[in-house]
Enzyme design. Structure first.
Site, PDB file in Angstrom:
ATOM      1  N   GLU A   1      35.069  -9.373 -27.469  1.00 13.69           N
ATOM      2  CA  GLU A   1      34.524  -9.364 -26.117  1.00 13.69           C
ATOM      3  C   GLU A   1      33.959 -10.765 -25.904  1.00 13.69           C
ATOM      4  OE1 GLU A   1      30.950  -7.019 -24.364  1.00 13.69           O
ATOM      5  OE2 GLU A   1      32.083  -5.669 -25.646  1.00 13.69           O
TER       6      GLU A   1
ATOM      7  N   ASP B   1      21.661  -8.221 -19.471  1.00 11.69           N
ATOM      8  CA  ASP B   1      21.521  -8.827 -20.789  1.00 11.69           C
ATOM      9  C   ASP B   1      20.081  -9.131 -21.148  1.00 11.69           C
ATOM     10  OD1 ASP B   1      24.208  -9.091 -21.908  1.00 11.69           O
ATOM     11  OD2 ASP B   1      24.591 -10.279 -20.108  1.00 11.69           O
TER      12      ASP B   1
END
Lengths: 412, 265
Positions: free
Chosen positions: B52, B63
């Site tokens: 990824e 995040d």
């Protein structure tokens, strides 16, 4: 009472759609974790609006706690100074806590309580929304945390102190430029983590659906009162109605009833003042509608200041309430449809307008609201010496004393 | 690569039939282009089944600090979606046909700014197998899906997802379904939620695709535990933390790969 004030069904303004889109703008672009919470919020919001207990309690609070209706004050010395016929100031600065923000936070905190949430969070730029949320939370016995950029904490220390006095925790957000956009990001991230027990009280007409329409609903009292007050004075439909636009909650609260209740040909010129900072030709401004391109930030699609790679740019304004790189999605729609005109106002123009209102009327406006006032001299030649204009004075300027003093107003 | 069929390039081939797949997240351009390219090769050598590749973005809502800070460094080095696709192309060309399939993890706005058609064409050209867009729920994906033929789009399922949402996510996804282990942002956590097994089962009930679990997996023990429950284990922040040293990445991925292989699926 003039006929043109009567609602006109065939001209109904019906945005947004059920998915929260105003034309192409708005929508829900957020991590999956919070989607169910937004769906639940949308349902609870709609249910609450249909419940007379909810709307009744909201109305009572606006009247007895906030002090509504706020006056519509005819500012004759100001009108004479700028060369207009009549200027009416909608005095949102006279609300409890000093700005229009309290209308929305009471609505959302009532909804939070109704949904059984014990804890609310908020973002804040200038600190007005943070104080208004902390105030509503104190009133309703809700735990409260306010996310605030570190730069804004520096610029607005008095409001930080007020929030703490009101029992709120102020959570500093050091990321980015430490301003409003970073505070929204901090609050959204936290909400993703604590979505189970926490209600996010978003302060402007931005964010994923249903926030833009919900904030409009709780702020529309501004424009509704204004329409009634104009009629009460046997005034005609004004030539222009002006409000400042950061995320755009005071502006949509003022504009929406005019859009909804007046037929297209009979509406005043609606004008939004966004922050030009040091000038829209520089890279130090917050003029998303003037200089941005459509994009996604903080869960919604709207005009956005962004770089070539699609990263949001840092916005700048002397006013902590207007330095946001995006703008509420309904404003993007209203711009594209030509229903509202948006103009950019520099720091210097806002400061001059701040001084003008203070000196001619003895009213010290927020530096945000000063952006709206700055359009008066600009529009006066176009509207003429008989022109009738309403300006929304969205907040008072007490919080801005340090900033205007630093800028050299008052000879210091 | 352009001559290969979509199935051969798809993310699904990264999921072995007999065990869980190890999905390794790296940040494109962090700490610089050359080191991130070396880290991609290191992860492949270490035993990553799927890679990824994170696209640096200025407002990474989903995040935590490790990935957000790496994104800032990469952006300061001039990295965005275009550069990330080019990096993937170079890695895939160098690594050859046995390279693990690459999914780009990008936020929506860079994709919209480049334009779905242009972005999809560049990804196909590069041999990118899929995308994961954390702020693009299935309902908002139509413009991208209309342009992204041949590229798998992975949607995310969360602990808060209702059965209706899981059905939507499960049927919209291609390649695999990304199951977020916990509410919150990416980042290492010390323990795994006790409800994870149940969550994975609920997601499985709504899809025939492999179900990979991410967010909060920090080391081999957790990776092994997740591998016993799910079809894939995503490790991100714990790898990015080591990304400035490709040797450390390779050693860490080897450890993770060993743990995943030892777990019963």
């Amino acid at each position: 009472m003039s006929d043109v004030f009567l609602p006109s069904a065939e001209m109904a303004y019906s945005s947004p759609d059920a998915q929260g889109f105003f034309g192409p703008y708005g929508g829900t672009f957020v991590p999956e974790t919070v989607i169910p919470a937004l769906t639940e919020l949308d349902a609870a919001f709609r249910e609450a609006l249909d419940d007379p207990d909810f709307t009744g309690e909201f109305g009572s609070l606006l009247q007895d706690y906030v002090g509504r209706p706020t006056p519509l004050y005819r500012a004759d010395r100001l009108a004479e100074t700028v060369g207009l016929g009549r200027i009416y100031l909608k005095r949102e600065d006279l609300n409890h806590t000093g700005a229009h923000k309290i209308n929305n936070t009471l609505g959302q905190c009532l909804l939070a309580r109704r949904m059984g949430k014990k804890r609310v969070i908020a973002e804040t730029g200038a600190g007005q929304h943070g104080v208004a949320t902390a105030t509503a939370a104190a009133l309703m016995g809700l735990e409260c945390a306010v996310f605030m950029g570190t730069e804004d904490i520096r610029r607005q220390s008095l409001n930080v102190y007020k929030m703490r006095l009101l029992g709120a925790e102020v959570v500093p957000v050091a990321e980015g430029s430490g301003t409003l956009a970073d505070a929204v990001t901090g609050a959204l991230r936290h909400w993703v983590e604590r979505v189970g027990d926490t209600f996010y009280v978003l302060g402007s007409a931005v964010g994923p659906h249903p926030y833009p329409v919900m904030v409009r609903e709780f702020q529309k009292v501004i424009g509704e009162e204004t329409l009634v007050q104009l009629q009460g004075r046997a005034e005609r439909v004004p030539d222009a109605v002006i409000a400042c636009v950061g995320g755009g909650s005071n502006a949509i609260g003022m504009f929406y009833p005019f859009l909804r209740d007046l037929p297209a040909g009979k509406r005043p010129l609606l004008v939004g003042a966004e922050a030009a900072g040091l000038g829209v030709e520089t890279d130090r401004h917050g003029a998303a509608l003037t200089k941005g391109l459509p994009g996604v930030l903080h869960g919604f699609y709207s005009y956005l200041l962004q770089d070539e790679a699609g990263n949001p740019l840092e916005a700048y304004s002397i006013s902590a309430g207007l330095d946001y790189p995006g703008v509420g999605p309904e404003h993007s729609y209203l711009k594209d449809e030509g229903l509202v005109r948006y103009e950019a106002v520099t720091d210097a123009e806002a400061l001059a307008a701040f001084a003008m209102l203070t000196e001619t009327e003895g009213i010290i406006p927020a530096i945000e609201s000063s952006h709206a006032l700055a359009l008066l001299p600009r529009l006066a030649p176009e509207l003429g010496a008989d022109g009738v204009v309403v300006v929304n004075v969205s907040g008072r300027g007490d919080k801005d004393m340090d900033i205007v003093r630093e800028a050299g107003l008052g000879g210091e | 690569m352009a001559s290969e069929g979509a199935a051969a390039r798809g993310l699904g081939r990264g999921f072995p039939a007999d065990r869980a797949a190890l999905v390794i997240y790296l940040m494109a351009g962090y700490p610089d282009r050359a080191t991130s390219l070396a880290a991609l090769h290191a992860a492949a050598r270490g035993g990553a089944d799927v890679i990824e590749l994170g696209v640096p973005y200025g407002n990474p809502l989903a995040d935590g600090p490790t990935i957000a800070e790496a994104a800032t460094v990469a952006r300061e080095g001039g990295f965005g979606l275009g550069e990330s696709i080019a990096l993937a192309a170079e890695f895939l060309a160098e690594a050859g046909p046995d390279a693990p399939p690459v999914a780009l993890m990008t936020y929506l706005n860079p994709l919209m700014r480049m334009g779905p058609a242009r972005a999809a064409a560049a990804m196909r050209e590069a041999g990118v197998a899929g995308v994961i867009v954390p702020d693009m729920p299935p309902e908002a994906a139509r413009p991208w899906l209309a342009a992204s033929g041949g590229i798998d789009t992975v949607f995310l399922a969360a602990p808060t997802s209702t059965p209706e949402r899981l059905a939507t996510v499960g049927s919209a996804s291609a390649g695999f379904v990304y199951c977020v282990s916990t509410t919150g942002v990416t980042g290492e956590r010390t323990g795994l939620s006790a409800e994870l097994g149940g969550l994975v089962e609920s997601v499985r009930a709504h899809t025939t695709l492999p179900v990979a679990v991410g967010f909060g997996v920090s080391g081999p023990e957790q990776a092994a535990a997740v591998a016993g429950i799910a079809d894939g284990v995503v490790v991100g922040s714990a790898v990015v933390r080591r990304q400035d040293d490709p040797f450390a990445v390779e050693a860490f991925v080897e450890l993770l790969a060993g743990a995943v292989r030892s777990a019963r699926s």
